[in-house]
Write a protein that holds these residues in place. Sequence first.
Motif, mmCIF file in Angstrom:
data_model
loop_
_atom_site.group_PDB
_atom_site.id
_atom_site.type_symbol
_atom_site.label_atom_id
_atom_site.label_comp_id
_atom_site.label_asym_id
_atom_site.label_seq_id
_atom_site.Cartn_x
_atom_site.Cartn_y
_atom_site.Cartn_z
ATOM 1 N N GLU A 79 61.769 3.934 95.325
ATOM 2 C CA GLU A 79 60.615 3.193 94.798
ATOM 3 C C GLU A 79 59.762 4.060 93.876
ATOM 4 N N SER A 80 59.635 5.341 94.191
ATOM 5 C CA SER A 80 58.855 6.220 93.309
ATOM 6 C C SER A 80 59.553 6.389 91.971
ATOM 7 N N LEU A 92 58.869 3.342 89.927
ATOM 8 C CA LEU A 92 57.495 3.344 89.430
ATOM 9 C C LEU A 92 57.338 4.297 88.247
ATOM 10 N N GLU A 93 57.986 5.454 88.324
ATOM 11 C CA GLU A 93 57.905 6.421 87.221
ATOM 12 C C GLU A 93 58.438 5.846 85.911
ATOM 13 N N ARG A 142 58.514 2.725 85.125
ATOM 14 C CA ARG A 142 57.936 1.413 84.815
ATOM 15 C C ARG A 142 57.036 1.477 83.589
ATOM 16 N N TYR A 151 54.298 -5.128 87.162
ATOM 17 C CA TYR A 151 55.209 -5.773 88.099
ATOM 18 C C TYR A 151 54.981 -7.281 88.068
ATOM 19 N N ARG A 207 56.598 -7.482 93.015
ATOM 20 C CA ARG A 207 55.579 -7.007 93.958
ATOM 21 C C ARG A 207 55.961 -7.374 95.394
ATOM 22 N N LEU A 227 49.150 0.990 92.795
ATOM 23 C CA LEU A 227 50.006 -0.081 92.272
ATOM 24 C C LEU A 227 49.165 -1.303 91.906
ATOM 25 N N ASN A 249 48.304 1.663 88.081
ATOM 26 C CA ASN A 249 48.528 3.083 87.784
ATOM 27 C C ASN A 249 49.823 3.516 88.458
ATOM 28 N N TYR A 250 50.948 3.209 87.824
ATOM 29 C CA TYR A 250 52.247 3.411 88.438
ATOM 30 C C TYR A 250 52.602 4.898 88.575
ATOM 31 N N ALA A 294 50.910 6.136 91.670
ATOM 32 C CA ALA A 294 51.563 5.514 92.825
ATOM 33 C C ALA A 294 52.873 6.233 93.141
ATOM 34 N N ALA A 295 53.627 6.579 92.074
ATOM 35 C CA ALA A 295 54.887 7.301 92.268
ATOM 36 C C ALA A 295 54.649 8.662 92.885
#
Length: 374
Positions: free
Chosen positions: A207-208, A211-212, A214, A218, A223, A263, A267-268, A271-272
């Motif tokens: 998932e990280s 997100l990186e 992205r 989403y 989501r 998220l 701020n992806y 979040a990552a």
Amino acid sequence: MERCVIPAGAMDRKGTISQKDKSIPAGTVLVPHWDDYDAPGAEKLFHLFPGGIFEALRSMMHALFGYGARGKHGELRQIDALVKRIDAAVDTLLQRHELMPFAVEKAQQELASIATDLDTVRNRRKVNARDALVKSSALTISYRNAPRRNVPATIRRIDGAKNRLGGRSREIHHIVPHVAFFEQALASEIGRMIRGLENAVVTLLVESSRLERRKTPYSEGERRIFFRRYRDVGAVLENIRCVPFLRAAHLARADMGEAAKFLDAGNYGKAALSLKRAARGLKCKLAQVYFERTIVFPMSLRIGLGVFSAADAERFAKKLTKIRISADARLDDEGFRAPVKMRFISAIGEAIISLEAGEYRAAKDKVKRASRAL
């Protein structure tokens, strides 16, 4: 874990929830006291392991080897050897006491020697056996104003000592299955947590990574997928209840909470980073499992049994050196609330020094400290 208890909150020594000053901290492992486990109507007490599940498992393993249920040493073998020595002394007293007074003297000296070998025992059966042997080695009667060995009374005393040693042997045979069960239950619980942590680490890293990469927000469906996986990992971490995994699980959940907020804010990148930190923290606990299995458990067991040799010291020093080099290159504690890497590497270095100096018990304490650093 069925009959092995891991409290989720403060508990007293009997395993009941308590808010008393002497309550047991969360994460302590409680194992039923095996000596009276099956006693009808007996109050159930627990062995307490505030150091957590590894400490509890090591204790079960030490007990099984100490009792002689495993390995070439242990209490059962010691009892068998004592009984053979007693039987040899009895044979001398029965067959030769009239014709060979010096042989009888030697037999009673042997009884006194066996009693001396039992000087440090604490088990009540063995204490009673020792006391009977002490008395049997000194029994005399007066015959025509000259002291003579009171062989019948001596034999009765010896039989009493043998019965008590036999009672201790039967007691051990009763205890061992319970200890083996608890050992298996603890090992199974560790296995369950390891599988959960491994799956959690994979999910967090996947998932990280997403997100990186992205670039766009989403969608609602994406989501839902993210938070379903998020809840699955959270459920795994919530079900971890014992030291040394408890704090790591709590910190990972906190990191995941931060990731969810980032998220929601779009701020992806941050979040990552939060998910990666959670994954790294859990990977440290998996590294601790490996370190316990390959270093702490076998070292602690051999040192505790008194069979740790200079060859063992050299072998473990080489293993620790390899682990220290690997940890220096691969262990990543960036962003952790408390440093891990340097404490772990430092404790390993100290353990190597102690091994090379022949200070084996100090080395054992230092590898345990290294494990706790993770």
